[in-house]
Design a protein around this motif. Structure first.
Motif, PDB file in Angstrom:
ATOM      1  N   PRO A 181      65.560 -20.409  66.571  1.00 61.49           N
ATOM      2  CA  PRO A 181      64.770 -21.634  66.687  1.00 61.49           C
ATOM      3  C   PRO A 181      63.341 -21.335  67.129  1.00 61.49           C
ATOM      4  O   PRO A 181      63.100 -20.509  67.999  1.00 61.49           O
ATOM      5  CB  PRO A 181      65.529 -22.435  67.755  1.00 61.49           C
ATOM      6  CG  PRO A 181      66.947 -21.983  67.617  1.00 61.49           C
ATOM      7  CD  PRO A 181      66.853 -20.515  67.296  1.00 61.49           C
ATOM      8  N   GLY A 182      62.392 -22.002  66.465  1.00 59.27           N
ATOM      9  CA  GLY A 182      60.982 -21.820  66.783  1.00 59.27           C
ATOM     10  C   GLY A 182      60.289 -20.755  65.977  1.00 59.27           C
ATOM     11  O   GLY A 182      59.066 -20.634  66.026  1.00 59.27           O
ATOM     12  N   THR A 183      61.058 -19.962  65.199  1.00 59.93           N
ATOM     13  CA  THR A 183      60.468 -18.871  64.426  1.00 59.93           C
ATOM     14  C   THR A 183      59.864 -19.395  63.123  1.00 59.93           C
ATOM     15  O   THR A 183      60.535 -20.092  62.363  1.00 59.93           O
ATOM     16  CB  THR A 183      61.540 -17.815  64.080  1.00 59.93           C
ATOM     17  OG1 THR A 183      62.133 -17.340  65.283  1.00 59.93           O
ATOM     18  CG2 THR A 183      60.933 -16.662  63.296  1.00 59.93           C
ATOM     19  N   PRO A 184      58.595 -19.061  62.838  1.00 58.90           N
ATOM     20  CA  PRO A 184      58.008 -19.450  61.547  1.00 58.90           C
ATOM     21  C   PRO A 184      58.472 -18.502  60.443  1.00 58.90           C
ATOM     22  O   PRO A 184      58.676 -17.307  60.686  1.00 58.90           O
ATOM     23  CB  PRO A 184      56.508 -19.319  61.803  1.00 58.90           C
ATOM     24  CG  PRO A 184      56.391 -18.276  62.854  1.00 58.90           C
ATOM     25  CD  PRO A 184      57.622 -18.397  63.719  1.00 58.90           C
ATOM     26  N   PHE A 185      58.625 -19.019  59.248  1.00 54.10           N
ATOM     27  CA  PHE A 185      59.090 -18.189  58.137  1.00 54.10           C
ATOM     28  C   PHE A 185      58.730 -18.841  56.816  1.00 54.10           C
ATOM     29  O   PHE A 185      58.342 -20.011  56.765  1.00 54.10           O
ATOM     30  CB  PHE A 185      60.607 -17.976  58.213  1.00 54.10           C
ATOM     31  CG  PHE A 185      61.419 -19.244  58.105  1.00 54.10           C
ATOM     32  CD1 PHE A 185      61.893 -19.694  56.873  1.00 54.10           C
ATOM     33  CD2 PHE A 185      61.703 -19.996  59.239  1.00 54.10           C
ATOM     34  CE1 PHE A 185      62.630 -20.861  56.776  1.00 54.10           C
ATOM     35  CE2 PHE A 185      62.442 -21.169  59.145  1.00 54.10           C
ATOM     36  CZ  PHE A 185      62.908 -21.600  57.911  1.00 54.10           C
ATOM     37  N   CYS A 186      58.861 -18.072  55.745  1.00 54.72           N
ATOM     38  CA  CYS A 186      58.726 -18.575  54.380  1.00 54.72           C
ATOM     39  C   CYS A 186      60.111 -18.656  53.741  1.00 54.72           C
ATOM     40  O   CYS A 186      60.986 -17.847  54.036  1.00 54.72           O
ATOM     41  CB  CYS A 186      57.870 -17.638  53.526  1.00 54.72           C
ATOM     42  SG  CYS A 186      56.195 -17.400  54.116  1.00 54.72           S
ATOM     43  N   HIS A 187      60.276 -19.619  52.870  1.00 54.99           N
ATOM     44  CA  HIS A 187      61.516 -19.694  52.093  1.00 54.99           C
ATOM     45  C   HIS A 187      61.218 -20.453  50.806  1.00 54.99           C
ATOM     46  O   HIS A 187      60.192 -21.120  50.683  1.00 54.99           O
ATOM     47  CB  HIS A 187      62.629 -20.390  52.886  1.00 54.99           C
ATOM     48  CG  HIS A 187      62.439 -21.881  53.014  1.00 54.99           C
ATOM     49  ND1 HIS A 187      63.276 -22.792  52.418  1.00 54.99           N
ATOM     50  CD2 HIS A 187      61.490 -22.603  53.653  1.00 54.99           C
ATOM     51  CE1 HIS A 187      62.867 -24.009  52.698  1.00 54.99           C
ATOM     52  NE2 HIS A 187      61.792 -23.934  53.448  1.00 54.99           N
ATOM     53  N   VAL A 188      62.120 -20.329  49.836  1.00 57.09           N
ATOM     54  CA  VAL A 188      61.997 -21.097  48.604  1.00 57.09           C
ATOM     55  C   VAL A 188      62.653 -22.443  48.847  1.00 57.09           C
ATOM     56  O   VAL A 188      63.858 -22.537  49.087  1.00 57.09           O
ATOM     57  CB  VAL A 188      62.646 -20.364  47.416  1.00 57.09           C
ATOM     58  CG1 VAL A 188      62.611 -21.258  46.174  1.00 57.09           C
ATOM     59  CG2 VAL A 188      61.914 -19.055  47.145  1.00 57.09           C
ATOM     60  N   ASP A 189      61.850 -23.478  48.812  1.00 57.81           N
ATOM     61  CA  ASP A 189      62.314 -24.839  49.069  1.00 57.81           C
ATOM     62  C   ASP A 189      63.287 -25.287  47.974  1.00 57.81           C
ATOM     63  O   ASP A 189      63.331 -24.708  46.885  1.00 57.81           O
ATOM     64  CB  ASP A 189      61.076 -25.751  49.111  1.00 57.81           C
ATOM     65  CG  ASP A 189      61.411 -27.183  49.396  1.00 57.81           C
ATOM     66  OD1 ASP A 189      61.426 -27.984  48.445  1.00 57.81           O
ATOM     67  OD2 ASP A 189      61.658 -27.514  50.572  1.00 57.81           O
ATOM     68  N   SER A 190      64.045 -26.344  48.243  1.00 57.04           N
ATOM     69  CA  SER A 190      64.995 -26.872  47.258  1.00 57.04           C
ATOM     70  C   SER A 190      64.309 -27.312  45.969  1.00 57.04           C
ATOM     71  O   SER A 190      64.953 -27.445  44.926  1.00 57.04           O
ATOM     72  CB  SER A 190      65.771 -28.048  47.847  1.00 57.04           C
ATOM     73  OG  SER A 190      64.888 -29.098  48.220  1.00 57.04           O
ATOM     74  N   SER A 191      62.988 -27.526  46.014  1.00 57.38           N
ATOM     75  CA  SER A 191      62.227 -27.889  44.826  1.00 57.38           C
ATOM     76  C   SER A 191      61.916 -26.686  43.940  1.00 57.38           C
ATOM     77  O   SER A 191      61.440 -26.848  42.817  1.00 57.38           O
ATOM     78  CB  SER A 191      60.906 -28.541  45.246  1.00 57.38           C
ATOM     79  OG  SER A 191      60.121 -27.629  45.996  1.00 57.38           O
ATOM     80  N   GLY A 192      62.138 -25.471  44.467  1.00 52.84           N
ATOM     81  CA  GLY A 192      61.812 -24.263  43.709  1.00 52.84           C
ATOM     82  C   GLY A 192      60.424 -23.720  43.995  1.00 52.84           C
ATOM     83  O   GLY A 192      59.967 -22.809  43.308  1.00 52.84           O
ATOM     84  N   PHE A 193      59.771 -24.251  45.025  1.00 51.70           N
ATOM     85  CA  PHE A 193      58.441 -23.787  45.412  1.00 51.70           C
ATOM     86  C   PHE A 193      58.496 -23.114  46.780  1.00 51.70           C
ATOM     87  O   PHE A 193      59.352 -23.432  47.604  1.00 51.70           O
ATOM     88  CB  PHE A 193      57.456 -24.966  45.465  1.00 51.70           C
ATOM     89  CG  PHE A 193      57.091 -25.526  44.117  1.00 51.70           C
ATOM     90  CD1 PHE A 193      55.910 -25.163  43.492  1.00 51.70           C
ATOM     91  CD2 PHE A 193      57.940 -26.405  43.460  1.00 51.70           C
ATOM     92  CE1 PHE A 193      55.569 -25.673  42.245  1.00 51.70           C
ATOM     93  CE2 PHE A 193      57.616 -26.928  42.219  1.00 51.70           C
ATOM     94  CZ  PHE A 193      56.424 -26.557  41.614  1.00 51.70           C
ATOM     95  N   LEU A 194      57.557 -22.206  47.018  1.00 50.73           N
ATOM     96  CA  LEU A 194      57.486 -21.513  48.294  1.00 50.73           C
ATOM     97  C   LEU A 194      57.033 -22.478  49.384  1.00 50.73           C
ATOM     98  O   LEU A 194      56.094 -23.246  49.198  1.00 50.73           O
ATOM     99  CB  LEU A 194      56.505 -20.340  48.202  1.00 50.73           C
ATOM    100  CG  LEU A 194      56.371 -19.465  49.454  1.00 50.73           C
ATOM    101  CD1 LEU A 194      57.675 -18.732  49.750  1.00 50.73           C
ATOM    102  CD2 LEU A 194      55.217 -18.482  49.275  1.00 50.73           C
ATOM    103  N   ALA A 195      57.711 -22.422  50.537  1.00 47.93           N
ATOM    104  CA  ALA A 195      57.377 -23.303  51.649  1.00 47.93           C
ATOM    105  C   ALA A 195      57.279 -22.499  52.940  1.00 47.93           C
ATOM    106  O   ALA A 195      57.876 -21.424  53.076  1.00 47.93           O
ATOM    107  CB  ALA A 195      58.432 -24.399  51.797  1.00 47.93           C
ATOM    108  N   VAL A 196      56.510 -23.041  53.873  1.00 45.84           N
ATOM    109  CA  VAL A 196      56.407 -22.480  55.216  1.00 45.84           C
ATOM    110  C   VAL A 196      57.114 -23.438  56.156  1.00 45.84           C
ATOM    111  O   VAL A 196      56.871 -24.649  56.132  1.00 45.84           O
ATOM    112  CB  VAL A 196      54.934 -22.317  55.645  1.00 45.84           C
ATOM    113  CG1 VAL A 196      54.854 -21.715  57.047  1.00 45.84           C
ATOM    114  CG2 VAL A 196      54.181 -21.458  54.646  1.00 45.84           C
ATOM    115  N   ALA A 197      57.988 -22.904  56.984  1.00 42.00           N
ATOM    116  CA  ALA A 197      58.772 -23.743  57.890  1.00 42.00           C
ATOM    117  C   ALA A 197      58.883 -23.071  59.255  1.00 42.00           C
ATOM    118  O   ALA A 197      58.506 -21.906  59.431  1.00 42.00           O
ATOM    119  CB  ALA A 197      60.160 -24.008  57.304  1.00 42.00           C
ATOM    120  N   ARG A 198      59.378 -23.816  60.185  1.00 39.70           N
ATOM    121  CA  ARG A 198      59.685 -23.288  61.517  1.00 39.70           C
ATOM    122  C   ARG A 198      61.054 -23.824  61.886  1.00 39.70           C
ATOM    123  O   ARG A 198      61.261 -25.044  61.882  1.00 39.70           O
ATOM    124  CB  ARG A 198      58.624 -23.727  62.528  1.00 39.70           C
ATOM    125  CG  ARG A 198      58.741 -23.041  63.879  1.00 39.70           C
ATOM    126  CD  ARG A 198      57.613 -23.469  64.800  1.00 39.70           C
ATOM    127  NE  ARG A 198      56.323 -22.940  64.420  1.00 39.70           N
ATOM    128  CZ  ARG A 198      55.778 -21.838  64.953  1.00 39.70           C
ATOM    129  NH1 ARG A 198      56.430 -21.176  65.878  1.00 39.70           N
ATOM    130  NH2 ARG A 198      54.595 -21.426  64.554  1.00 39.70           N
TER     131      ARG A 198
END
Length: 296
Positions: free
Chosen positions: A257-274
């Motif tokens: 929890p609290g860690t920032p990361f990149c992932h492929v969103d459910s839309s198929g685009f790259l997203a930045v999340a925490r």
């Protein structure tokens, strides 16, 4: 026997605080009482036509094949911008001619090669670090399988037509008539072109570098970019707002929890999340923020 109607889907920047969505639905219910009306979203950022176009594009493949879609993000309402009815396959789309219906074109042709509507636009990096990039819609030719018509037939509209509420008085009523069985070709004359945004895609900047921008911030604060999953390098780092994020995982729970990361969103685009946090608030960026993906 009950009249069979087509389902209607609504996408707007009206929000839920005011009576605007309710009035659009009331008009639809008056014209087509048995019609099912569904909300795609009413939380597009106000006036953010590009965001509305992206949300529509990423939803089209999930819609029933006979769907009628009203997409209204319309800062030019009441001006000489055209109203459109666009037919693609069995689906009918209605909205202002300002680019919000771009996804109808891009969803019909997965490759950008040779298609002005799908060609990446100018690089957002030119906007400068920390500034906001705004894509521009331009007129493009209609493509095979997509029929574009101007919506100008008075009998399909509510009277009188307000200068500032065409979703209620133009697009909603026309959608209801079409959902109840009216031929979409009654809307008006065919057009050879429509306004569309460049492809939602990363732009090669130099060897091993893709540039894009944040096109959508969801309620969790996740930053969804215009860079598609299929464009990503095997190993990469993402740069946004002067921060470098080189952790990329498949699920939120893969990091603490609290860690920032990149992932492929459910839309198929790259997203930045925490994980269990708000990346937009903690990074201090929002829609339009330039991003870079660099191969490692």
């Amino acid at each position: 026997m009950a009249t069979i109607t087509r389902p209607i889907f609504l996408l707007t920047d009206f929000g839920s605080r005011d009576h605007y969505v309710g009035q659009v639905k009331a008009v639809i219910a008056t014209i087509a009482p048995g019609c099912m009306v569904h909300d795609l979203s009413h939380e597009v950022e106000p006036y953010a036509v590009e965001e509305g176009a992206w949300l529509l594009e990423t939803s089209i493949g999930l819609l029933p094949e006979n769907a009628v879609v009203v997409a209204v993000v319309d800062p030019g309402v009441g001006t000489n911008r055209r109203a459109l009815v666009v037919q693609a396959g069995g689906r009918t789309f209605l909205g202002p001619d300002n680019g919000v219906l771009s996804g109808v074109l891009t969803s019909r042709r997965p490759s950008a090669a040779g298609d002005p509507a799908l060609t990446p636009g100018p690089s957002p990096a030119a906007a400068g670090e920390g500034s906001r990039f705004e894509a521009s819609a331009t007129s493009v030719q209609a493509i095979p399988g997509v029929e574009v018509r101007e919506l100008c037939e008075p009998s399909l509209m509510r009277r009188p037509v307000s200068n500032t509420f065409h979703a209620r008085d133009v697009f909603g009523p026309a959608a209801a008539h079409i959902a109840a069985g009216a031929d979409y070709r009654r809307a008006g004359p065919p057009l050879g072109e429509m306004m569309a945004f460049p492809a939602f895609s990363g732009h090669p900047a130099e060897m091993g570098v893709l540039e894009g921008h944040v096109v959508h911030v969801d309620r969790y604060g996740n930053l969804v970019t215009t860079i598609r999953a299929g464009q990503l390098f095997p190993r990469f780092a993402l740069e946004v707002a002067g921060k470098v994020i080189d952790t990329h995982v498949r699920t939120f729970a893969a990091v603490k929890p609290g860690t920032p990361f990149c992932h492929v969103d459910s839309s198929g685009f790259l997203a930045v999340a925490r994980n269990q946090g708000n990346a937009a608030a903690e990074l201090g960026v929002g829609r339009g923020a330039p991003v870079r993906v660099r191969a490692q």
